[in-house]
Design a protein around this motif. Structure first.
Motif, PDB file in Angstrom:
ATOM      1  N   MET A   1       0.674  -1.136   0.011  1.00 27.16           N
ATOM      2  CA  MET A   1       0.070   0.038  -0.232  1.00 27.16           C
ATOM      3  C   MET A   1       1.006   1.361  -0.046  1.00 27.16           C
ATOM      4  SD  MET A   1      -2.871  -1.117   2.790  1.00 27.16           S
ATOM      5  CE  MET A   1      -3.946   0.333   2.499  1.00 27.16           C
ATOM      6  N   PRO A   2       0.281   2.572  -0.172  1.00 32.94           N
ATOM      7  CA  PRO A   2       1.155   3.756  -0.503  1.00 32.94           C
ATOM      8  C   PRO A   2       1.867   3.967   1.226  1.00 32.94           C
ATOM      9  CG  PRO A   2      -1.098   4.080  -1.162  1.00 32.94           C
ATOM     10  CD  PRO A   2      -0.865   2.679  -0.714  1.00 32.94           C
ATOM     11  N   SER A   3       3.144   4.343   0.775  1.00 31.76           N
ATOM     12  CA  SER A   3       3.687   4.725   1.998  1.00 31.76           C
ATOM     13  C   SER A   3       3.139   5.910   2.863  1.00 31.76           C
ATOM     14  CB  SER A   3       5.466   5.132   1.778  1.00 31.76           C
ATOM     15  OG  SER A   3       5.349   6.501   1.090  1.00 31.76           O
ATOM     16  N   PRO A   4       3.600   6.278   3.893  1.00 30.46           N
ATOM     17  CA  PRO A   4       3.201   7.304   4.793  1.00 30.46           C
ATOM     18  C   PRO A   4       3.084   8.672   4.101  1.00 30.46           C
ATOM     19  CG  PRO A   4       4.378   5.839   6.126  1.00 30.46           C
ATOM     20  CD  PRO A   4       4.600   5.584   4.651  1.00 30.46           C
ATOM     21  N   PHE A   5       4.225   8.921   3.198  1.00 31.28           N
ATOM     22  CA  PHE A   5       4.177  10.284   2.411  1.00 31.28           C
ATOM     23  C   PHE A   5       3.770  10.170   1.019  1.00 31.28           C
ATOM     24  CE2 PHE A   5       7.412   9.265   5.732  1.00 31.28           C
ATOM     25  CZ  PHE A   5       7.360  10.325   6.599  1.00 31.28           C
ATOM     26  N   ASP A   6       3.335   9.084   0.580  1.00 35.29           N
ATOM     27  CA  ASP A   6       2.914   9.249  -0.616  1.00 35.29           C
ATOM     28  C   ASP A   6       1.253   9.775  -0.519  1.00 35.29           C
ATOM     29  OD1 ASP A   6       4.901   8.083  -1.927  1.00 35.29           O
ATOM     30  OD2 ASP A   6       4.096   5.973  -1.811  1.00 35.29           O
ATOM     31  N   ALA A   7       0.758  10.477  -1.657  1.00 31.76           N
ATOM     32  CA  ALA A   7      -0.595  10.986  -1.850  1.00 31.76           C
ATOM     33  C   ALA A   7      -1.536   9.691  -1.846  1.00 31.76           C
ATOM     34  CB  ALA A   7      -0.871  11.932  -2.916  1.00 31.76           C
ATOM     35  N   PRO A   8      -2.699   9.702  -0.891  1.00 31.55           N
ATOM     36  CA  PRO A   8      -3.411   8.647  -1.287  1.00 31.55           C
ATOM     37  C   PRO A   8      -4.206   8.543  -2.490  1.00 31.55           C
ATOM     38  CG  PRO A   8      -3.898  10.045   0.981  1.00 31.55           C
ATOM     39  CD  PRO A   8      -2.911  10.661   0.144  1.00 31.55           C
ATOM     40  N   VAL A   9      -4.541   7.479  -3.001  1.00 31.94           N
ATOM     41  CA  VAL A   9      -5.028   7.255  -4.410  1.00 31.94           C
ATOM     42  C   VAL A   9      -6.613   6.711  -3.982  1.00 31.94           C
ATOM     43  CG1 VAL A   9      -3.071   6.731  -5.668  1.00 31.94           C
ATOM     44  CG2 VAL A   9      -4.311   4.950  -4.352  1.00 31.94           C
ATOM     45  N   LEU A  10      -7.041   6.584  -2.970  1.00 26.03           N
ATOM     46  CA  LEU A  10      -8.580   6.364  -2.633  1.00 26.03           C
ATOM     47  C   LEU A  10      -9.210   7.229  -1.948  1.00 26.03           C
ATOM     48  CD1 LEU A  10      -8.055   2.760  -1.737  1.00 26.03           C
ATOM     49  CD2 LEU A  10      -8.699   3.503  -3.922  1.00 26.03           C
ATOM     50  N   GLU A  11     -10.550   7.452  -1.857  1.00 23.43           N
ATOM     51  CA  GLU A  11     -11.432   8.342  -1.101  1.00 23.43           C
ATOM     52  C   GLU A  11     -10.941   7.955   0.411  1.00 23.43           C
ATOM     53  OE1 GLU A  11     -15.999   9.579  -0.128  1.00 23.43           O
ATOM     54  OE2 GLU A  11     -15.425   7.872  -1.490  1.00 23.43           O
ATOM     55  N   PRO A  12     -10.757   9.054   1.090  1.00 22.41           N
ATOM     56  CA  PRO A  12     -10.503   8.842   2.596  1.00 22.41           C
ATOM     57  C   PRO A  12     -11.744   8.834   3.521  1.00 22.41           C
ATOM     58  CG  PRO A  12      -9.927  11.137   2.008  1.00 22.41           C
ATOM     59  CD  PRO A  12     -10.341  10.337   0.688  1.00 22.41           C
ATOM     60  N   HIS A  13     -11.849   7.525   4.118  1.00 25.84           N
ATOM     61  CA  HIS A  13     -13.037   7.585   5.001  1.00 25.84           C
ATOM     62  C   HIS A  13     -12.989   6.313   5.766  1.00 25.84           C
ATOM     63  CE1 HIS A  13     -15.076   4.226   3.259  1.00 25.84           C
ATOM     64  NE2 HIS A  13     -14.857   4.762   2.091  1.00 25.84           N
ATOM     65  N   LEU A  14     -13.509   6.380   6.947  1.00 28.28           N
ATOM     66  CA  LEU A  14     -13.657   5.265   8.047  1.00 28.28           C
ATOM     67  C   LEU A  14     -14.596   4.385   7.830  1.00 28.28           C
ATOM     68  CD1 LEU A  14     -12.124   7.532  11.138  1.00 28.28           C
ATOM     69  CD2 LEU A  14     -11.088   5.911   9.308  1.00 28.28           C
ATOM     70  N   GLY A  15     -15.482   4.450   6.842  1.00 30.50           N
ATOM     71  CA  GLY A  15     -16.859   3.634   6.804  1.00 30.50           C
ATOM     72  C   GLY A  15     -17.696   4.138   7.553  1.00 30.50           C
ATOM     73  N   ALA A 182     -13.774  -0.297   6.740  1.00 27.56           N
ATOM     74  CA  ALA A 182     -13.105   0.708   5.617  1.00 27.56           C
ATOM     75  C   ALA A 182     -11.994   0.234   4.672  1.00 27.56           C
ATOM     76  CB  ALA A 182     -13.094   1.893   6.289  1.00 27.56           C
ATOM     77  N   ASP A 183     -11.107  -0.522   5.343  1.00 28.88           N
ATOM     78  CA  ASP A 183     -10.091  -1.294   4.951  1.00 28.88           C
ATOM     79  C   ASP A 183      -9.076  -0.245   4.084  1.00 28.88           C
ATOM     80  OD1 ASP A 183      -8.539  -3.208   3.662  1.00 28.88           O
ATOM     81  OD2 ASP A 183      -9.676  -3.466   1.847  1.00 28.88           O
ATOM     82  N   GLN A 184      -8.756  -0.154   3.006  1.00 32.16           N
ATOM     83  CA  GLN A 184      -7.624   0.494   2.658  1.00 32.16           C
ATOM     84  C   GLN A 184      -8.061   2.175   2.414  1.00 32.16           C
ATOM     85  OE1 GLN A 184      -5.850  -0.806  -1.216  1.00 32.16           O
ATOM     86  NE2 GLN A 184      -7.572  -2.309  -1.249  1.00 32.16           N
ATOM     87  N   HIS A 185      -9.295   2.334   2.436  1.00 32.45           N
ATOM     88  CA  HIS A 185      -9.871   3.634   2.803  1.00 32.45           C
ATOM     89  C   HIS A 185      -9.620   4.544   4.201  1.00 32.45           C
ATOM     90  CE1 HIS A 185     -12.210   3.747  -0.977  1.00 32.45           C
ATOM     91  NE2 HIS A 185     -12.465   2.412  -0.790  1.00 32.45           N
ATOM     92  N   ALA A 186      -9.550   3.495   5.300  1.00 31.42           N
ATOM     93  CA  ALA A 186      -9.104   4.010   6.512  1.00 31.42           C
ATOM     94  C   ALA A 186      -7.630   4.572   6.504  1.00 31.42           C
ATOM     95  CB  ALA A 186      -9.094   2.991   7.503  1.00 31.42           C
ATOM     96  N   TRP A 187      -6.753   3.738   5.641  1.00 31.76           N
ATOM     97  CA  TRP A 187      -5.276   4.146   5.476  1.00 31.76           C
ATOM     98  C   TRP A 187      -5.090   5.566   4.974  1.00 31.76           C
ATOM     99  CZ3 TRP A 187      -0.799   3.958   7.699  1.00 31.76           C
ATOM    100  CH2 TRP A 187       0.389   4.307   6.915  1.00 31.76           C
ATOM    101  N   ALA A 188      -5.847   5.695   3.785  1.00 34.00           N
ATOM    102  CA  ALA A 188      -6.092   6.904   3.031  1.00 34.00           C
ATOM    103  C   ALA A 188      -6.452   7.925   3.965  1.00 34.00           C
ATOM    104  CB  ALA A 188      -6.963   6.951   1.709  1.00 34.00           C
ATOM    105  N   TYR A 189      -7.365   7.745   4.874  1.00 34.97           N
ATOM    106  CA  TYR A 189      -7.845   8.831   5.805  1.00 34.97           C
ATOM    107  C   TYR A 189      -6.778   9.307   6.770  1.00 34.97           C
ATOM    108  CZ  TYR A 189     -11.275  10.920   8.916  1.00 34.97           C
ATOM    109  OH  TYR A 189     -11.984  11.952   9.872  1.00 34.97           O
TER     110      TYR A 189
END
Length: 240
Positions: A1-15, A182-189
């Motif tokens: 998955m994207p590193s902590p400093f990469d721009a998220p590619v998914l919509e950020p949300h916690l479900g 939320a899966d990967q979206h939580a990481w994006a959040y």
């Protein structure tokens, strides 16, 4: 998955969940030790009652001179007792919440983890609170599928946070971020929060106190309250 400093590619949300707390300094999200807490305890209680109801009949119909039957009865009810304690411990031993805090000002995370030996009925478990630099965090997505005895399928997924030693790719710790949900979206959040702040996120829902549970949530009411170590509690919520 994207590193902590990469721009998220998914919509950020916690479900369907809202942060426990969110401001310019600290984001705290909730984690559950297991889904549908209370269900296991309720089913185990029914299991226990059925065993106790059958016990007098089993004793009455066991020949006291038949050593083999007595040993079988003792062994069977010892196994029943072990499994009942294991199931109750699984549902009640873990704290009411296992929060993780992400501090933007300090660039650190603080995780309230719980560890126990599931097979040991006498192990109450212990709280392990850890702190790491944000640069050490990596997110790993996992999935698992299998089959049930009735032919049905079971499928689980989630995201685990791996902690690497500074300057290396050696993993020194791992703990779950989300299971299902939320899966990967939580990481994006979380990455969006740490990189851009709360203004870049959708307005959070009503915050929740993890120690505030409903009267009917008997498993959570019997579970230990969340108590952060005093110094870490202050550090994780404030700027340097």
């Amino acid at each position: 998955m994207p590193s902590p400093f990469d721009a998220p590619v998914l919509e950020p949300h916690l479900g369907t969940h809202a942060p426990n707390h969110q401001d310019d300094i600290c984001l705290e999200i909730s984690r559950s030790a297991m889904a549908w807490r209370g269900v296991v305890s309720a089913l185990t209680l029914i299991y226990l009652i059925s065993i106790l109801v059958d016990l007098p009949w089993m004793i009455f119909h066991t020949d006291p001179t038949d050593i083999e039957s007595i040993l079988l009865l003792v062994g069977m009810y010892s196994l029943f007792s072990w499994s009942i304690i294991i199931l109750f411990r699984a549902d009640l031993a873990a704290p009411r919440d296992l929060p993780i805090r992400f501090n933007r000002a300090r660039k650190k995370i603080y995780a309230y983890n719980f560890k126990r030996q599931w097979w040991n009925p006498f192990d109450k478990g212990k709280i392990v609170v850890v702190s790491y630099d944000w640069s050490q965090v990596r997110a790993e997505r996992w999935s698992q599928n299998g089959s049930l005895p009735n032919g049905g399928l079971i499928f689980k997924w989630g995201v685990t946070l791996s902690i690497i030693a500074p300057g290396t790719n050696n993993v020194i710790d791992r703990f779950p971020l989300v299971t299902m949900g939320a899966d990967q979206h939580a990481w994006a959040y979380i990455c969006t929060y740490m990189q851009e702040g709360p203004s870049a996120l959708p307005p959070p829902g009503e915050p929740k106190d993890h120690n505030d549970v409903l009267w009917c949530e008997f498993a959570l009411r019997l579970a230990p309250r969340v108590v952060w170590p005093t110094e870490m509690d202050l550090e994780s919520r404030t700027a340097p």
